[in-house]
Design an enzyme around this catalytic site. Structure first.
Site, mmCIF file in Angstrom:
data_model
loop_
_atom_site.group_PDB
_atom_site.id
_atom_site.type_symbol
_atom_site.label_atom_id
_atom_site.label_comp_id
_atom_site.label_asym_id
_atom_site.label_seq_id
_atom_site.Cartn_x
_atom_site.Cartn_y
_atom_site.Cartn_z
ATOM 1 N N HIS A 188 6.348 -26.677 0.686
ATOM 2 C CA HIS A 188 5.434 -26.688 -0.447
ATOM 3 C C HIS A 188 5.646 -27.833 -1.416
ATOM 4 O O HIS A 188 4.702 -28.299 -2.049
ATOM 5 C CB HIS A 188 5.431 -25.328 -1.136
ATOM 6 C CG HIS A 188 4.705 -24.366 -0.272
ATOM 7 N ND1 HIS A 188 3.330 -24.324 -0.239
ATOM 8 C CD2 HIS A 188 5.135 -23.545 0.699
ATOM 9 C CE1 HIS A 188 2.960 -23.467 0.688
ATOM 10 N NE2 HIS A 188 4.038 -22.971 1.271
ATOM 11 N N GLU A 430 -5.026 -19.571 12.291
ATOM 12 C CA GLU A 430 -3.660 -20.101 12.206
ATOM 13 C C GLU A 430 -2.662 -19.302 13.041
ATOM 14 O O GLU A 430 -1.464 -19.489 12.920
ATOM 15 C CB GLU A 430 -3.192 -20.220 10.739
ATOM 16 C CG GLU A 430 -3.397 -18.996 9.891
ATOM 17 C CD GLU A 430 -3.029 -19.208 8.422
ATOM 18 O OE1 GLU A 430 -2.437 -20.232 8.064
ATOM 19 O OE2 GLU A 430 -3.346 -18.308 7.615
ATOM 20 N N ASP A 454 0.555 -23.403 10.016
ATOM 21 C CA ASP A 454 1.000 -22.169 10.650
ATOM 22 C C ASP A 454 0.633 -22.133 12.130
ATOM 23 O O ASP A 454 1.384 -21.601 12.940
ATOM 24 C CB ASP A 454 0.402 -20.949 9.925
ATOM 25 C CG ASP A 454 1.236 -20.568 8.725
ATOM 26 O OD1 ASP A 454 2.472 -20.546 8.854
ATOM 27 O OD2 ASP A 454 0.667 -20.299 7.658
ATOM 28 N N CYS A 501 -7.807 -27.174 7.349
ATOM 29 C CA CYS A 501 -7.235 -27.301 6.007
ATOM 30 C C CYS A 501 -5.719 -27.438 6.046
ATOM 31 O O CYS A 501 -5.073 -27.552 5.017
ATOM 32 C CB CYS A 501 -7.652 -26.131 5.115
ATOM 33 S SG CYS A 501 -7.097 -24.533 5.718
HETATM 34 C C1 PEP Z 1 -1.764 -23.727 7.093
HETATM 35 O O1 PEP Z 1 -1.039 -22.827 7.522
HETATM 36 O O2 PEP Z 1 -2.048 -24.745 7.739
HETATM 37 C C2 PEP Z 1 -2.351 -23.632 5.743
HETATM 38 C C3 PEP Z 1 -3.271 -24.476 5.341
HETATM 39 O O3 PEP Z 1 -1.901 -22.672 4.906
HETATM 40 P P1 PEP Z 1 -0.462 -22.672 4.194
HETATM 41 O O4 PEP Z 1 0.141 -24.034 4.400
HETATM 42 O O5 PEP Z 1 -0.696 -22.357 2.772
HETATM 43 O O6 PEP Z 1 0.251 -21.596 4.943
HETATM 44 MG MG MG Z 2 -0.998 -20.904 6.560
#
Ligand code: PEP
Ligand code: MG
Length: 551
Positions: A188, A430, A454, A501
């Site tokens: 993150h 995902e 993910d 995304c």
């Molecule tokens: C992902 O898993 O690619 C995603 C966009 O969600 P996060 O990174 O918040 O798990």
């Molecule tokens: Mg995710």
């Protein structure tokens, strides 16, 4: 010259002082003191300083986030001076003749437990507030900066890794770059750095020493290098790169206002990922055409208790309104695994990435889900909101989510509250299972958005947080790309659109593959919008091939 090598995770070159993130010491020891009066004075000064900070935060909130959040800070400020709380601290000091830190910690724990044991749900949840205020007083006692940075000048922030809740409190205007000893490119802090356009390096290891605190360094977020005491050749190389970076930025400025279309006329929606309403400024500044992923969990992570419907509504409404009719896809709560929220009191899991996270938490807690859906639908009256559900594995989950949406719409209708009944509903693709049942899922929703972070983790059985998996964590793996194609084919077969995304969406080397697959939307960090647009505008979609899908 000292050269330290890590992994570049957010591009850019910066020069500035190294500053090690300050984390409060949670292991407070009891020390017997002779001057109890002095400890009382220290505790009092720390309480007063905390109240001052909280009142200032309340004022800031009134301007930026509305009355309700401001009231929370005002209540916290008042608690610093609560008679019973102060008495508990002072009694402990007098009886135990101990240090102020220990007395404040003990009083805080006593009050937090007392509230947690109450029957009334509202009083129960005050426990988190007491812990929050107590931590602030302790930070002030120990001279630890709130938000981790106490510096008059912007710094290169050094740390092991930062928890999502820690990144939220950072004063971003003080950060030139991130240098992390741990962390990963999908972690993150890296995602935050890319959102903010701040250069970042992770996985540096033990070579980044606390002794370097305050020393000036160059950081290159592309090559993953941190250099202290550079020689003249290295200084020149960094200066040249800075100059190149400046020219590139100027070139990218010319992309603003241009269409996201290939040379042969294929249009792609280029949207942005954001974590909170303030990030919309970066979206608009980079000419993002919508928001493809608003990670709503950051609202929960920033709070010390369940955010109310009104608090959430204000946040979603602001984003929807600020985006002026452009699509805003808001993902429902996606916590668990690496994003832990204390007041959810989730059980410790052996394998949290595969545990009760994301949509599973919402489906297990219908009231929490309902509150968020009500806020989302209310916000839908103020812009083009779409709702997206994370971590879907089965068709029944989507049906249950849609039933929850239908119930909320009925409630709002009966209460005469405006909302958009045509609000689009989408899901994140995902998990491998969502790929296999993609044809059935596509029948249920308006769109798919692929979470490649993910999807890669689950498809390749590689922990996305781990930084030592090296070549095994390969988001370009044909298995991941074929999964993407299977999802896209399933969506298109049912006349639905599909986006990406996850972080892979900004990987320019894969743009030809995305075009060949027929991806309709790419949602990337705001700082990646213009480089992506430039690349799209140079591409010829019909010449793109699926070569990357072969082993
Ligand atoms: C992902 O898993 O690619 C995603 C966009 O969600 P996060 O990174 O918040 O798990
Ligand atoms: Mg995710």
């Amino acid at each position: 010259m000292i050269l330290i090598q890590g992994k570049g995770v957010s591009r850019g070159v910066v020069k500035g002082p190294l500053y090690f993130f300050q984390r409060p010491d949670t292991n407070i020891q009891k020390i017997t003191v002779t001057d109890v009066k002095a400890e009382k004075a220290r505790a009092k000064a720390a309480r007063e300083k905390s109240a001052e900070q909280l009142n200032a935060l309340a004022e800031k909130c009134k301007e930026e986030a509305g009355e309700e959040t401001a009231i929370l800070f005002e209540t916290h400020a008042m608690f610093c001076d609560d008679d019973d709380y102060v008495e508990a601290i002072e009694d402990m000091l007098a009886e135990e003749k101990c240090n102020a830190e220990y007395a404040v910690k003990a009083a805080g724990e006593q009050f937090a437990t007392m509230f947690a044991n109450m029957d009334d749900a509202y009083m129960k949840s005050r426990s988190a507030d007491v812990k929050d205020v107590t931590q602030r007083i302790l930070n002030n006692l120990m001279g630890v900066a709130q938000g981790g940075i106490e510096s008059d000048v912007p710094v290169i922030l050094c740390s092991d890794d930062l928890a999502p809740s820690e990144t939220l409190q950072l004063d971003k205007s003080k950060i030139l770059g991130f240098a992390l000893t741990a962390g990963s490119s999908n972690g993150h802090t890296a995602i935050l750095a890319r959102t903010m356009g701040i250069p970042a390096i992770c996985n540096i290891g033990a070579d980044l020493k606390v002794d370097y605190q305050g020393r000036t360094a160059y950081l290159d977020g592309e090559t993953g290098k941190v250099v202290l005491d550079p020689d003249s050749i290295t200084i020149q190389a960094f200066k040249d790169k800075e100059e190149k970076q400046k020219k590139f930025k100027e070139l990218m400025e010319t992309m603003k206002g241009q269409e996201d279309v290939t040379l042969d006329g294929k249009h792609i929606n280029v949207y942005c990922n954001i974590g909170n309403p303030d990030d919309v400024a970066a979206v608009l500044n980079n000419d993002g055409q919508g928001i493809g992923l608003f990670r709503s969990e950051f609202i929960y992570l920033a709070a010390s208790d369940y955010p109310t419907e009104e608090e959430q509504f204000q946040a979603y409404k602001k984003v929807a309104a600020d985006m002026k009719g452009k699509r805003v896809i808001i993902r429902t709560l996606d916590i668990g695994a690496d994003k832990q929220v204390e007041y959810f009191h989730m059980k410790k899991e052996e394998n949290p990435a595969m545990g009760v996270r994301a949509i599973r938490i919402c489906l297990n807690n219908p009231e929490v889900f309902r509150t968020q859906l009500r806020a989302l639908y209310r916000a839908s009256a103020y812009g083009k909101v779409a709702i997206m559900f994370p971590m879907i594995t089965s068709v029944w989950e989507v049906k249950e989510c849609k039933r929850a949406c239908a119930r909320v719409m009925e409630e709002l209708h009966n209460e005469g509250i405006p909302f958009n009944p045509e609000t689009e509903i989408g899901i994140m693709i995902e998990t491998p299972s969502s790929i296999f049942v993609a044809p059935e899922l596509a029948e249920q929703v308006d769109f798919f958005s692929v979470g490649t972070n993910d999807l890669t983790q689950y498809t390749l059985a590689c922990d996305r947080q781990a930084n030592d998996l090296g070549k095994f964590f390969d988001a370009h793996h044909p298995a991941v790309l074929r999964a993407l194609k299977m999802a896209a084919d399933a969506a298109h077969e049912k006349g639905k659109w599909i986006g990406i995304c996850g972080e892979l969406g900004a990987d320019l080397s894969l743009l030809p593959t995305f075009l060949a697959i027929g991806i309709d939307e790419l949602s990337v960090s705001p700082s990646s919008v213009l480089p992506l647009r430039a690349e799209i505008r140079k591409s010829i979609a019909r010449l793109c091939t699926l070569d990357a899908l072969n082993c």
